[in-house]
Write a protein that holds these residues in place. Sequence first.
Motif, PDB file in Angstrom:
ATOM      1  N   THR A 194     -38.357  60.260  21.451  1.00  0.00           N
ATOM      2  CA  THR A 194     -39.300  59.922  22.514  1.00  0.00           C
ATOM      3  C   THR A 194     -38.626  59.245  23.704  1.00  0.00           C
ATOM      4  N   ALA A 195     -37.329  59.368  23.826  1.00  0.00           N
ATOM      5  CA  ALA A 195     -36.595  58.723  24.922  1.00  0.00           C
ATOM      6  C   ALA A 195     -36.929  59.355  26.267  1.00  0.00           C
ATOM      7  N   GLU A 196     -36.727  58.592  27.333  1.00  0.00           N
ATOM      8  CA  GLU A 196     -37.037  59.062  28.683  1.00  0.00           C
ATOM      9  C   GLU A 196     -36.133  60.193  29.140  1.00  0.00           C
ATOM     10  N   VAL A 197     -35.058  60.424  28.464  1.00  0.00           N
ATOM     11  CA  VAL A 197     -34.108  61.463  28.865  1.00  0.00           C
ATOM     12  C   VAL A 197     -34.619  62.864  28.529  1.00  0.00           C
ATOM     13  N   VAL A 198     -35.631  62.962  27.693  1.00  0.00           N
ATOM     14  CA  VAL A 198     -36.131  64.276  27.269  1.00  0.00           C
ATOM     15  C   VAL A 198     -36.758  65.049  28.436  1.00  0.00           C
ATOM     16  N   ALA A 199     -37.550  64.387  29.255  1.00  0.00           N
ATOM     17  CA  ALA A 199     -38.226  65.077  30.363  1.00  0.00           C
ATOM     18  C   ALA A 199     -37.254  65.728  31.353  1.00  0.00           C
ATOM     19  N   PRO A 200     -36.220  65.028  31.831  1.00  0.00           N
ATOM     20  CA  PRO A 200     -35.283  65.701  32.743  1.00  0.00           C
ATOM     21  C   PRO A 200     -34.511  66.846  32.092  1.00  0.00           C
ATOM     22  N   ILE A 201     -34.382  66.814  30.770  1.00  0.00           N
ATOM     23  CA  ILE A 201     -33.696  67.911  30.083  1.00  0.00           C
ATOM     24  C   ILE A 201     -34.593  69.141  30.035  1.00  0.00           C
ATOM     25  N   VAL A 202     -35.885  68.945  29.869  1.00  0.00           N
ATOM     26  CA  VAL A 202     -36.827  70.053  29.765  1.00  0.00           C
ATOM     27  C   VAL A 202     -37.237  70.582  31.145  1.00  0.00           C
ATOM     28  N   MET A 203     -37.161  69.754  32.166  1.00  0.00           N
ATOM     29  CA  MET A 203     -37.625  70.133  33.506  1.00  0.00           C
ATOM     30  C   MET A 203     -36.961  71.400  34.054  1.00  0.00           C
ATOM     31  N   PRO A 204     -35.645  71.595  33.936  1.00  0.00           N
ATOM     32  CA  PRO A 204     -35.073  72.848  34.457  1.00  0.00           C
ATOM     33  C   PRO A 204     -35.665  74.098  33.815  1.00  0.00           C
ATOM     34  N   SER A 205     -36.100  73.993  32.570  1.00  0.00           N
ATOM     35  CA  SER A 205     -36.731  75.133  31.912  1.00  0.00           C
ATOM     36  C   SER A 205     -38.055  75.472  32.578  1.00  0.00           C
ATOM     37  N   MET A 206     -38.804  74.463  32.964  1.00  0.00           N
ATOM     38  CA  MET A 206     -40.074  74.707  33.644  1.00  0.00           C
ATOM     39  C   MET A 206     -39.839  75.272  35.045  1.00  0.00           C
ATOM     40  N   VAL A 207     -38.850  74.751  35.749  1.00  0.00           N
ATOM     41  CA  VAL A 207     -38.510  75.275  37.074  1.00  0.00           C
ATOM     42  C   VAL A 207     -38.076  76.730  36.954  1.00  0.00           C
ATOM     43  N   ALA A 208     -37.299  77.033  35.930  1.00  0.00           N
ATOM     44  CA  ALA A 208     -36.851  78.411  35.706  1.00  0.00           C
ATOM     45  C   ALA A 208     -38.030  79.339  35.463  1.00  0.00           C
ATOM     46  N   SER A 209     -39.021  78.877  34.729  1.00  0.00           N
ATOM     47  CA  SER A 209     -40.204  79.704  34.475  1.00  0.00           C
ATOM     48  C   SER A 209     -40.934  80.032  35.769  1.00  0.00           C
ATOM     49  N   VAL A 210     -41.058  79.051  36.640  1.00  0.00           N
ATOM     50  CA  VAL A 210     -41.719  79.280  37.925  1.00  0.00           C
ATOM     51  C   VAL A 210     -40.899  80.258  38.762  1.00  0.00           C
ATOM     52  N   LEU A 211     -39.590  80.098  38.778  1.00  0.00           N
ATOM     53  CA  LEU A 211     -38.740  80.997  39.562  1.00  0.00           C
ATOM     54  C   LEU A 211     -38.780  82.424  39.019  1.00  0.00           C
ATOM     55  N   HIS A 212     -38.848  82.569  37.704  1.00  0.00           N
ATOM     56  CA  HIS A 212     -38.960  83.908  37.126  1.00  0.00           C
ATOM     57  C   HIS A 212     -40.303  84.542  37.483  1.00  0.00           C
ATOM     58  N   ALA A 213     -41.342  83.740  37.460  1.00  0.00           N
ATOM     59  CA  ALA A 213     -42.667  84.273  37.796  1.00  0.00           C
ATOM     60  C   ALA A 213     -42.768  84.640  39.275  1.00  0.00           C
ATOM     61  N   ALA A 214     -41.990  83.981  40.107  1.00  0.00           N
ATOM     62  CA  ALA A 214     -42.016  84.256  41.548  1.00  0.00           C
ATOM     63  C   ALA A 214     -41.198  85.485  41.914  1.00  0.00           C
ATOM     64  N   ALA A 215     -40.498  86.063  40.953  1.00  0.00           N
ATOM     65  CA  ALA A 215     -39.615  87.187  41.258  1.00  0.00           C
ATOM     66  C   ALA A 215     -39.849  88.406  40.372  1.00  0.00           C
TER      67      ALA A 215
END
Length: 118
Positions: A51-72
């Motif tokens: 439950t450490a705070e470092v988990v969110a920044p590690i997962v965030m690029p995956s979410m950004v990648a999903s948006v970029l894939h959906a935009a293309a």
Amino acid sequence: MRDAGSALWKADPRRSDFLIVGIWFSLLSHWCQNLYSLVYRLAKAPEWLLTAEVVAPIVMPSMVASVLHAAAPGAVDGTVPRRNRIALGIGVGSGVSAVVFLIAIRPIIDRARPYIGA
């Protein structure tokens, strides 16, 4: 990585640029998640590390990648771009090399466990 960097800084990006950057962010996120998983397991799975705070920044690029894939969708004439065989070979070779390296240094990792855990 070079292609993703040039696509990221283009003044007028095309749909394929979103795809390239999305793929790179996806791979970066997977690499970070796997590294975090390795540390978590070596530390004998403490709950605070899950439950450490470092988990969110590690997962965030995956979410950004999903948006970029959906935009293309259909970014390259409605087809999947040709694979770069050299990059694919380097990626597979790096993965195999990492596994062999980890197997080779397992005694060192086992001795480091008391220092990694809480």
